[in-house]
Motif scaffolding. Structure first.
Motif, PDB file in Angstrom:
ATOM      1  N   ASP A   1       0.817  -1.212   0.000  1.00  0.00           N
ATOM      2  CA  ASP A   1       0.000   0.000   0.000  1.00  0.00           C
ATOM      3  C   ASP A   1       0.851   1.263   0.000  1.00  0.00           C
ATOM      4  O   ASP A   1       0.501   2.277  -0.621  1.00  0.00           O
ATOM      5  CB  ASP A   1      -0.984   0.003   1.172  1.00  0.00           C
ATOM      6  N   GLU A   2       2.005   1.217   0.666  1.00  0.00           N
ATOM      7  CA  GLU A   2       2.886   2.378   0.718  1.00  0.00           C
ATOM      8  C   GLU A   2       3.455   2.709  -0.664  1.00  0.00           C
ATOM      9  O   GLU A   2       3.598   3.887  -1.033  1.00  0.00           O
ATOM     10  CB  GLU A   2       4.033   2.129   1.688  1.00  0.00           C
ATOM     11  N   ILE A   3       3.776   1.678  -1.427  1.00  0.00           N
ATOM     12  CA  ILE A   3       4.387   1.890  -2.737  1.00  0.00           C
ATOM     13  C   ILE A   3       3.335   2.202  -3.796  1.00  0.00           C
ATOM     14  O   ILE A   3       3.480   3.154  -4.578  1.00  0.00           O
ATOM     15  CB  ILE A   3       5.231   0.665  -3.133  1.00  0.00           C
ATOM     16  N   VAL A   4       2.268   1.425  -3.827  1.00  0.00           N
ATOM     17  CA  VAL A   4       1.251   1.574  -4.868  1.00  0.00           C
ATOM     18  C   VAL A   4       0.531   2.921  -4.769  1.00  0.00           C
ATOM     19  O   VAL A   4       0.140   3.519  -5.789  1.00  0.00           O
ATOM     20  CB  VAL A   4       0.240   0.400  -4.788  1.00  0.00           C
ATOM     21  N   SER A   5       0.363   3.442  -3.554  1.00  0.00           N
ATOM     22  CA  SER A   5      -0.371   4.700  -3.374  1.00  0.00           C
ATOM     23  C   SER A   5       0.346   5.897  -3.982  1.00  0.00           C
ATOM     24  O   SER A   5      -0.274   6.955  -4.211  1.00  0.00           O
ATOM     25  CB  SER A   5      -0.616   4.951  -1.883  1.00  0.00           C
ATOM     26  N   LYS A   6       1.623   5.750  -4.274  1.00  0.00           N
ATOM     27  CA  LYS A   6       2.413   6.893  -4.735  1.00  0.00           C
ATOM     28  C   LYS A   6       2.814   6.811  -6.207  1.00  0.00           C
ATOM     29  O   LYS A   6       3.615   7.623  -6.675  1.00  0.00           O
ATOM     30  CB  LYS A   6       3.672   7.020  -3.876  1.00  0.00           C
ATOM     31  N   ILE A   7       2.285   5.808  -6.938  1.00  0.00           N
ATOM     32  CA  ILE A   7       2.677   5.651  -8.337  1.00  0.00           C
ATOM     33  C   ILE A   7       1.447   5.452  -9.212  1.00  0.00           C
ATOM     34  O   ILE A   7       0.356   5.137  -8.733  1.00  0.00           O
ATOM     35  CB  ILE A   7       3.632   4.443  -8.527  1.00  0.00           C
ATOM     36  N   ASP A   8       1.654   5.607 -10.518  1.00  0.00           N
ATOM     37  CA  ASP A   8       0.646   5.270 -11.515  1.00  0.00           C
ATOM     38  C   ASP A   8       0.997   3.882 -12.050  1.00  0.00           C
ATOM     39  O   ASP A   8       1.972   3.731 -12.794  1.00  0.00           O
ATOM     40  CB  ASP A   8       0.649   6.306 -12.638  1.00  0.00           C
ATOM     41  N   GLU A   9       0.221   2.889 -11.657  1.00  0.00           N
ATOM     42  CA  GLU A   9       0.536   1.505 -12.035  1.00  0.00           C
ATOM     43  C   GLU A   9       0.542   1.297 -13.547  1.00  0.00           C
ATOM     44  O   GLU A   9       1.188   0.379 -14.050  1.00  0.00           O
ATOM     45  CB  GLU A   9      -0.447   0.530 -11.376  1.00  0.00           C
ATOM     46  N   GLU A  10      -0.166   2.144 -14.283  1.00  0.00           N
ATOM     47  CA  GLU A  10      -0.212   1.983 -15.730  1.00  0.00           C
ATOM     48  C   GLU A  10       1.153   2.221 -16.378  1.00  0.00           C
ATOM     49  O   GLU A  10       1.377   1.822 -17.521  1.00  0.00           O
ATOM     50  CB  GLU A  10      -1.254   2.939 -16.323  1.00  0.00           C
ATOM     51  N   GLU A  11       2.039   2.858 -15.668  1.00  0.00           N
ATOM     52  CA  GLU A  11       3.385   3.093 -16.197  1.00  0.00           C
ATOM     53  C   GLU A  11       4.299   1.874 -16.019  1.00  0.00           C
ATOM     54  O   GLU A  11       5.422   1.861 -16.538  1.00  0.00           O
ATOM     55  CB  GLU A  11       4.020   4.288 -15.491  1.00  0.00           C
ATOM     56  N   PHE A  12       3.816   0.868 -15.303  1.00  0.00           N
ATOM     57  CA  PHE A  12       4.648  -0.275 -14.951  1.00  0.00           C
ATOM     58  C   PHE A  12       4.103  -1.578 -15.550  1.00  0.00           C
ATOM     59  O   PHE A  12       2.887  -1.731 -15.723  1.00  0.00           O
ATOM     60  CB  PHE A  12       4.696  -0.450 -13.426  1.00  0.00           C
ATOM     61  N   GLU A  13       5.016  -2.480 -15.831  1.00  0.00           N
ATOM     62  CA  GLU A  13       4.622  -3.878 -15.976  1.00  0.00           C
ATOM     63  C   GLU A  13       4.402  -4.378 -14.559  1.00  0.00           C
ATOM     64  O   GLU A  13       5.265  -4.183 -13.696  1.00  0.00           O
ATOM     65  CB  GLU A  13       5.724  -4.689 -16.660  1.00  0.00           C
ATOM     66  N   VAL A  14       3.266  -5.017 -14.303  1.00  0.00           N
ATOM     67  CA  VAL A  14       2.903  -5.377 -12.938  1.00  0.00           C
ATOM     68  C   VAL A  14       2.806  -6.895 -12.793  1.00  0.00           C
ATOM     69  O   VAL A  14       2.191  -7.576 -13.611  1.00  0.00           O
ATOM     70  CB  VAL A  14       1.554  -4.737 -12.534  1.00  0.00           C
ATOM     71  N   ILE A  15       3.429  -7.388 -11.747  1.00  0.00           N
ATOM     72  CA  ILE A  15       3.279  -8.790 -11.362  1.00  0.00           C
ATOM     73  C   ILE A  15       2.607  -8.832 -10.001  1.00  0.00           C
ATOM     74  O   ILE A  15       3.120  -8.269  -9.029  1.00  0.00           O
ATOM     75  CB  ILE A  15       4.639  -9.512 -11.286  1.00  0.00           C
ATOM     76  N   ASP A  16       1.455  -9.470  -9.954  1.00  0.00           N
ATOM     77  CA  ASP A  16       0.737  -9.644  -8.693  1.00  0.00           C
ATOM     78  C   ASP A  16       1.219 -10.942  -8.056  1.00  0.00           C
ATOM     79  O   ASP A  16       0.942 -12.032  -8.561  1.00  0.00           O
ATOM     80  CB  ASP A  16      -0.764  -9.697  -8.946  1.00  0.00           C
ATOM     81  N   ALA A  17       1.955 -10.830  -6.966  1.00  0.00           N
ATOM     82  CA  ALA A  17       2.546 -12.000  -6.298  1.00  0.00           C
ATOM     83  C   ALA A  17       1.715 -12.431  -5.098  1.00  0.00           C
ATOM     84  O   ALA A  17       2.255 -12.957  -4.115  1.00  0.00           O
ATOM     85  CB  ALA A  17       3.977 -11.689  -5.874  1.00  0.00           C
ATOM     86  N   SER A  18       0.409 -12.257  -5.172  1.00  0.00           N
ATOM     87  CA  SER A  18      -0.472 -12.656  -4.064  1.00  0.00           C
ATOM     88  C   SER A  18      -0.284 -14.128  -3.734  1.00  0.00           C
ATOM     89  O   SER A  18      -0.265 -14.984  -4.625  1.00  0.00           O
ATOM     90  CB  SER A  18      -1.933 -12.406  -4.442  1.00  0.00           C
ATOM     91  N   GLY A  19      -0.147 -14.413  -2.445  1.00  0.00           N
ATOM     92  CA  GLY A  19       0.010 -15.792  -1.997  1.00  0.00           C
ATOM     93  C   GLY A  19       1.360 -16.403  -2.303  1.00  0.00           C
ATOM     94  O   GLY A  19       1.554 -17.612  -2.131  1.00  0.00           O
ATOM     95  N   GLN A  20       2.321 -15.573  -2.729  1.00  0.00           N
ATOM     96  CA  GLN A  20       3.635 -16.093  -3.119  1.00  0.00           C
ATOM     97  C   GLN A  20       4.758 -15.463  -2.295  1.00  0.00           C
ATOM     98  O   GLN A  20       4.610 -14.374  -1.737  1.00  0.00           O
ATOM     99  CB  GLN A  20       3.887 -15.837  -4.610  1.00  0.00           C
TER     100      GLN A  20
END
Length: 413
Positions: A51-70
């Motif tokens: 939450d600290e990192i995502v709240s301060k960026i525009d995710e559309e500028e990034f390739e995103v990997i969701d590592a939920s449960g990993q």
């Protein structure tokens, strides 16, 4: 600018530190629950809670990997391999299974000299193609940085050929290769006097090697019947004068004093150490030399394991590596390595991970660049198909790697 965001990791195992870690610090993995990190142009730029990192960026500028449960960890560093060689030695493995000793196998024409003959005959193109396939396999196990040794030439032409292959592949393959000159791996048949071969290496081979290829380390097989402590010292000090940092195959078969020599000359690492003395271990700990333990080799040779538990308890920084080679350890398996280290060398899984990450990086003098997930370091990491790093030991002998990221690029998916 390439941008990668890893988010929602059940646990982000940072292994934070510039290394090497010793003693109880090897159990400190510095884990962030619900962790995330940003990698920009191959370098980690932010590590923390999602939450600290995502709240301060525009995710559309990034390739995103969701590592939920990993579980997410630093890329593994295999700090001792012999990945460039010609031929195979499967017959020797069968002889060992039948109870033949290392000495008996050498008397049958086996051993290092067998690989020397095959490597001398092999073309540079063939050596390169085979080594690339081996690196592909290593990468699938989560290895992002590897040390590779020469040593199957024992003459200028072939030692140079091996190191040139590593230099070429390092420019082309995702896995980074740190090269080591191991011309003093055995005594070739054409030399009856070891001192003459030592002189040849120092006077005729090493200056050309340093001039012709990018090489970081000089290593010597300091062992009974191969190179004495005095001969190893002479070669390694000559290497230091040429700008090569020192490594050492030490006290594998007999307690020769290799560990003490490593401490004396300020070697970055001393490897094997199955028969290392308590005094040698103490001196290495005092000097900051990393002890690189190779349990798959002991397993393959049916030898007693190095005293990993004793070494850590006595403040020696320990790394783990495969020792992948065509003779005594034809295996690049990280799952097997972890199983042997935890079940038979009495390392905790936390210590084993430290040994494969930040301490492995320290064993090749790269802990300022790789081996942990920290701002400013290279974006090398492993994402497990498991909720916890403990599965690396718990899921015995099975590859738990789901994805591998190298310099911020997904290279195994």
């Amino acid at each position: 600018m390439s941008k990668l965001l890893i988010k929602n990791a059940k646990e982000l195992v940072t292994c934070k530190g510039r290394g090497p870690k010793a003693g109880e610090r090897m159990n400190e993995l510095e884990i962030i629950a619900d962790g995330a990190l940003k990698i920009e142009d191959g370098i980690i730029t932010q590590v923390g809670k999602t939450d600290e990192i995502v709240s301060k960026i525009d995710e559309e500028e990034f390739e995103v990997i969701d590592a939920s449960g990993q579980s997410v960890l630093p890329g593994f560093v295999d700090s001792h391999t012999h990945l460039v060689f010609g031929g195979y030695r499967a017959d020797e493995f069968n002889w060992r299974v039948q109870g033949k000793t290392y000495t008996e196998i050498m008397e049958r024409g086996g051993g290092i000299i067998n690989s020397v003959d095959s490597t001398r005959r092999a073309s540079q193109a063939d050596l390169k193609a085979a080594a690339q396939k081996r690196l592909d396999s290593m990468l699938s196990f989560g290895v992002t940085t590897v040390e590779g040794k020469s040593g199957y030439g024992l003459n200028l032409e072939t030692e140079l050929k091996q190191l040139q292959v590593m230099e070429e592949i390092n420019q082309e393959h995702a896995v980074d290769i740190i090269s080591t000159f191991l011309g003093a791996h055995s005594i070739p048949d054409e030399y009856e006097d070891t001192s003459d071969f030592v002189e040849y290496l120092i006077e005729e081979v090493m200056p050309v090697i340093v001039d012709e290829v990018d090489v970081d380390f000089c290593d010597v097989f300091c062992e009974q019947g191969v190179f004495s402590v005095n001969e190893a010292r002479e070669i390694l000090l000559a290497g230091q004068k040429l700008g090569l940092k020192s490594k050492l195959h030490a006290d594998e078969i007999a307690q020769l004093g290799g560990a003490e020599l490593a401490a004396e000359i300020g070697a970055v690492s001393a490897d094997h150490l199955l028969k290392a003395s308590e005094q040698g271990i103490k001196r290495m700990a005092e000097s900051g030399t990393v002890g690189v333990l190779l349990p798959i080799t002991a397993f393959s040779l049916k030898e007693e394991y190095a005293q990993g538990r004793y070494m850590i308890d006595n403040e020696l920084p320990v790394a783990l590596a495969t020792d992948f080679n065509p003779g005594s350890c034809y295996s690049e398996s990280i799952p097997l390595l972890i199983a042997l280290a935890t079940l038979y060398m009495e390392l905790t899984i936390e210590e084993a991970i430290t040994a494969l990450t930040i301490n492995g990086a320290a064993a090749i003098d790269k802990s300022d660049q790789v081996g942990s997930l920290e701002v400013g370091k290279r974006g090398d990491l492993v994402i497990l198909d498991a909720p916890s790093y403990t599965h690396l030991a718990y899921h015995i002998g099975v590859n738990s790697v789901d994805k591998v990221v190298k310099d911020g690029e997904v290279v195994v998916n």
